[in-house]
Design a protein around this motif. Sequence first.
Motif, PDB file in Angstrom:
ATOM      1  N   GLY A 187       0.806  -1.216   0.000  1.00  0.00           N
ATOM      2  CA  GLY A 187       0.000   0.000   0.000  1.00  0.00           C
ATOM      3  C   GLY A 187       0.837   1.264   0.000  1.00  0.00           C
ATOM      4  N   PRO A 188       1.764   1.429   0.950  1.00  0.00           N
ATOM      5  CA  PRO A 188       2.639   2.601   0.926  1.00  0.00           C
ATOM      6  C   PRO A 188       3.487   2.702  -0.333  1.00  0.00           C
ATOM      7  CG  PRO A 188       2.623   1.648   3.118  1.00  0.00           C
ATOM      8  CD  PRO A 188       1.868   0.691   2.236  1.00  0.00           C
ATOM      9  N   LEU A 189       3.912   1.556  -0.876  1.00  0.00           N
ATOM     10  CA  LEU A 189       4.680   1.602  -2.116  1.00  0.00           C
ATOM     11  C   LEU A 189       3.814   2.147  -3.257  1.00  0.00           C
ATOM     12  CD1 LEU A 189       7.629   0.842  -2.650  1.00  0.00           C
ATOM     13  CD2 LEU A 189       6.823  -1.318  -3.603  1.00  0.00           C
ATOM     14  N   ALA A 190       2.534   1.755  -3.273  1.00  0.00           N
ATOM     15  CA  ALA A 190       1.605   2.293  -4.275  1.00  0.00           C
ATOM     16  C   ALA A 190       1.365   3.782  -4.048  1.00  0.00           C
ATOM     17  CB  ALA A 190       0.286   1.522  -4.231  1.00  0.00           C
ATOM     18  N   ASP A 191       1.349   4.217  -2.774  1.00  0.00           N
ATOM     19  CA  ASP A 191       1.218   5.644  -2.478  1.00  0.00           C
ATOM     20  C   ASP A 191       2.333   6.436  -3.141  1.00  0.00           C
ATOM     21  OD1 ASP A 191      -0.997   5.185  -0.854  1.00  0.00           O
ATOM     22  OD2 ASP A 191       0.120   5.358   1.028  1.00  0.00           O
ATOM     23  N   LEU A 192       3.556   5.921  -3.013  1.00  0.00           N
ATOM     24  CA  LEU A 192       4.698   6.654  -3.564  1.00  0.00           C
ATOM     25  C   LEU A 192       4.618   6.714  -5.082  1.00  0.00           C
ATOM     26  CD1 LEU A 192       7.262   8.103  -2.580  1.00  0.00           C
ATOM     27  CD2 LEU A 192       8.509   6.019  -3.144  1.00  0.00           C
ATOM     28  N   ARG A 193       4.166   5.635  -5.697  1.00  0.00           N
ATOM     29  CA  ARG A 193       4.029   5.647  -7.155  1.00  0.00           C
ATOM     30  C   ARG A 193       2.977   6.679  -7.579  1.00  0.00           C
ATOM     31  NH1 ARG A 193       5.848   2.462 -11.015  1.00  0.00           N
ATOM     32  NH2 ARG A 193       6.522   0.816  -9.566  1.00  0.00           N
ATOM     33  N   ALA A 194       1.864   6.745  -6.845  1.00  0.00           N
ATOM     34  CA  ALA A 194       0.824   7.724  -7.166  1.00  0.00           C
ATOM     35  C   ALA A 194       1.344   9.148  -6.968  1.00  0.00           C
ATOM     36  CB  ALA A 194      -0.410   7.479  -6.300  1.00  0.00           C
ATOM     37  N   LEU A 195       2.130   9.360  -5.913  1.00  0.00           N
ATOM     38  CA  LEU A 195       2.711  10.681  -5.659  1.00  0.00           C
ATOM     39  C   LEU A 195       3.634  11.082  -6.805  1.00  0.00           C
ATOM     40  CD1 LEU A 195       2.684  12.782  -3.262  1.00  0.00           C
ATOM     41  CD2 LEU A 195       4.865  11.771  -2.570  1.00  0.00           C
ATOM     42  N   ALA A 196       4.434  10.133  -7.277  1.00  0.00           N
ATOM     43  CA  ALA A 196       5.332  10.411  -8.396  1.00  0.00           C
ATOM     44  C   ALA A 196       4.552  10.732  -9.671  1.00  0.00           C
ATOM     45  CB  ALA A 196       6.264   9.220  -8.631  1.00  0.00           C
ATOM     46  N   GLU A 197       3.510   9.964  -9.931  1.00  0.00           N
ATOM     47  CA  GLU A 197       2.701  10.210 -11.128  1.00  0.00           C
ATOM     48  C   GLU A 197       2.077  11.599 -11.097  1.00  0.00           C
ATOM     49  OE1 GLU A 197      -0.077   7.022 -11.012  1.00  0.00           O
ATOM     50  OE2 GLU A 197       1.335   5.525 -11.781  1.00  0.00           O
ATOM     51  N   GLY A 198       1.543  11.988  -9.949  1.00  0.00           N
ATOM     52  CA  GLY A 198       0.905  13.299  -9.855  1.00  0.00           C
ATOM     53  C   GLY A 198       1.883  14.442  -9.968  1.00  0.00           C
ATOM     54  N   SER A 199       3.080  14.255  -9.433  1.00  0.00           N
ATOM     55  CA  SER A 199       4.061  15.347  -9.395  1.00  0.00           C
ATOM     56  C   SER A 199       4.904  15.434 -10.658  1.00  0.00           C
ATOM     57  CB  SER A 199       4.991  15.157  -8.195  1.00  0.00           C
ATOM     58  OG  SER A 199       5.797  14.005  -8.357  1.00  0.00           O
ATOM     59  N   GLY A 200       4.860  14.386 -11.484  1.00  0.00           N
ATOM     60  CA  GLY A 200       5.711  14.359 -12.661  1.00  0.00           C
ATOM     61  C   GLY A 200       7.149  13.987 -12.369  1.00  0.00           C
ATOM     62  N   GLN A 201       7.420  13.530 -11.144  1.00  0.00           N
ATOM     63  CA  GLN A 201       8.759  13.107 -10.764  1.00  0.00           C
ATOM     64  C   GLN A 201       8.993  11.655 -11.173  1.00  0.00           C
ATOM     65  OE1 GLN A 201      11.433  14.703  -8.797  1.00  0.00           O
ATOM     66  NE2 GLN A 201      10.361  16.527  -9.527  1.00  0.00           N
ATOM     67  N   ASP A 202      10.237  11.305 -11.389  1.00  0.00           N
ATOM     68  CA  ASP A 202      10.600   9.937 -11.696  1.00  0.00           C
ATOM     69  C   ASP A 202      10.375   9.063 -10.464  1.00  0.00           C
ATOM     70  OD1 ASP A 202      12.001   7.817 -13.320  1.00  0.00           O
ATOM     71  OD2 ASP A 202      13.406   7.980 -11.636  1.00  0.00           O
ATOM     72  N   PHE A 203       9.613   7.981 -10.618  1.00  0.00           N
ATOM     73  CA  PHE A 203       9.300   7.117  -9.484  1.00  0.00           C
ATOM     74  C   PHE A 203      10.564   6.546  -8.857  1.00  0.00           C
ATOM     75  CE2 PHE A 203       8.454   2.649  -8.104  1.00  0.00           C
ATOM     76  CZ  PHE A 203       7.808   2.961  -6.909  1.00  0.00           C
ATOM     77  N   GLU A 204      11.517   6.129  -9.666  1.00  0.00           N
ATOM     78  CA  GLU A 204      12.735   5.522  -9.133  1.00  0.00           C
ATOM     79  C   GLU A 204      13.522   6.529  -8.286  1.00  0.00           C
ATOM     80  OE1 GLU A 204      13.299   2.369  -9.343  1.00  0.00           O
ATOM     81  OE2 GLU A 204      11.592   2.016 -10.679  1.00  0.00           O
ATOM     82  N   ALA A 205      13.478   7.798  -8.676  1.00  0.00           N
ATOM     83  CA  ALA A 205      14.171   8.824  -7.893  1.00  0.00           C
ATOM     84  C   ALA A 205      13.508   9.012  -6.534  1.00  0.00           C
ATOM     85  CB  ALA A 205      14.195  10.146  -8.661  1.00  0.00           C
ATOM     86  N   LEU A 206      12.165   9.054  -6.511  1.00  0.00           N
ATOM     87  CA  LEU A 206      11.464   9.169  -5.229  1.00  0.00           C
ATOM     88  C   LEU A 206      11.658   7.911  -4.394  1.00  0.00           C
ATOM     89  CD1 LEU A 206       8.053  10.973  -5.932  1.00  0.00           C
ATOM     90  CD2 LEU A 206      10.297  11.936  -5.404  1.00  0.00           C
ATOM     91  N   LEU A 207      11.667   6.774  -5.042  1.00  0.00           N
ATOM     92  CA  LEU A 207      11.877   5.513  -4.337  1.00  0.00           C
ATOM     93  C   LEU A 207      13.219   5.537  -3.616  1.00  0.00           C
ATOM     94  CD1 LEU A 207      10.518   2.613  -4.076  1.00  0.00           C
ATOM     95  CD2 LEU A 207      12.140   1.914  -5.850  1.00  0.00           C
ATOM     96  N   LEU A 208      14.255   5.954  -4.318  1.00  0.00           N
ATOM     97  CA  LEU A 208      15.588   6.010  -3.724  1.00  0.00           C
ATOM     98  C   LEU A 208      15.624   6.995  -2.558  1.00  0.00           C
ATOM     99  CD1 LEU A 208      18.530   5.142  -3.791  1.00  0.00           C
ATOM    100  CD2 LEU A 208      18.953   6.932  -5.497  1.00  0.00           C
TER     101      LEU A 208
END
Length: 370
Positions: free
Chosen positions: A77-98
Amino acid sequence: MTDVTIREQSIAGIDWLVVSGPRNDAIRALGEHTRDSIAAVQDAMPERAGLQRFTSTDKGRAALAAVTDASAADQPGPLADLRALAEGSGQDFEALLLANFRGDLGYDDGTGCSDLAWSRESAFIAHNEDGAPGLDGHFRFVTLLLDGEQPVTAQWYPGFLPSNAWAINAAGLAWGINHVQVAHPSVAAGRHYVARGLQGAKSLEDAVAYLREHPIAGGFTFTIGESGTGRSVTVESAAGQIATRTPTAESPLMWHTNHLRFLPTEIDSPASQSLDQATSHLGLYDESVDRGRVLDNLALPAGEPDVAWFTELMCDNPIPCGGVHRTAEGDDPLTTLCTTIVDLHAGRVHLRSPHGTSSIAVADFANGLG
C-alpha cells in the motif's frame, strides 16, 4: 479524480493541506497539487548525489534491490502511495523511491529531531522536527481523509511518504519519529513504508504489536502517546530488531535523539561501520549524544511539568544552553522547523514554529478541522 478534494489552511504559520477521496486518486492529486515543492525538496536533498553514486555500485544495487523487494512484499500500500505521488508530481518514481530508502541502505543519512515522553500524574509527548533551513516553506502538515481508512494528520516533506516525522490519528495516537543511522541494514521493508502503515493503529498496544510484526531495514525510533489514557511508549526499531521502554513513576521522563539507547550499540555506533562511514558518521553521532546528554541531565520539575516547561526546553533554549532547540548557527546545518507538544490527558496539541503558535484539540487536528 472528481471525488478528490484538497483544502488549504494553515496552523502555527505552517501550510496545512486536507486531502479527501479514494486513496490512489487522492495521493496522485496531492502530488499534482504540490508539484513545485516536491521538485524543490528533491533538488535540495543533500544525500541525493551520494545515494545515486552508492546505488551505482554492486553493493548499493544489491542493498536497493533487497529493500525494494521486501517493501513490495510487506508494504504494498505505501509503495503504491509513492508511485501515485510520483505520477501526480511528474517526478521519476525511481528517484522518489531512492529518496524514501535513504536510511535503509547503510548510506549516511544525517541527524536531527528530539523527542520526550512524560507519564505520571500528567502525561505529554513532545517532538522537535529539525531540518535544513531551505525546507522552511515546503515543510507542511497534510491530513489524509481517505475512503474507508482512519484519518491521520502528519508533518510532511513533499516527495516523501507522509510518515517520517510526526503524526496523529483519529484513534488519538500521536508519535514523533527520529532517524537512527544503521551501519548494516537488515533485509526488511523500508522505514518510511512501515511508518506509513503504523498510521492505521487503533491503540498503544496495536501500535507496538504492528511495529513488532513489521521490522524495518534501517532505523527509526517512535515516541508514541495515547490521548485520554496518558500512556506512552518509546520503540526503537532498527536493522530488524525491536526494543521498547515506558515511563515509570520513578522515571517518568523518556527521551530520544538520533542514537540507539536500548538495542545493541553495534547497530548504529561509528565503531561498527567501515572506516569511511565511521569518519562521516562520527560527528553526527556525537551531535546526537550531546543532545541526549542535555536531556539526560535535565532538572525535572518539583511537581508535574506543563506546556510551558516543555516549550522552554524545546523552543527557547538551544544547545548548549540547557535545551535542544536548533538554530542552524555555527557548524549546525539544521534548524527546528516545528515543535509539537501533546497534552495527552487534556487532548490538546500545542504547536510552535518560526512563523507562529497554535493550540488545537487532538481529534480536530487528526481529522483536519482547523
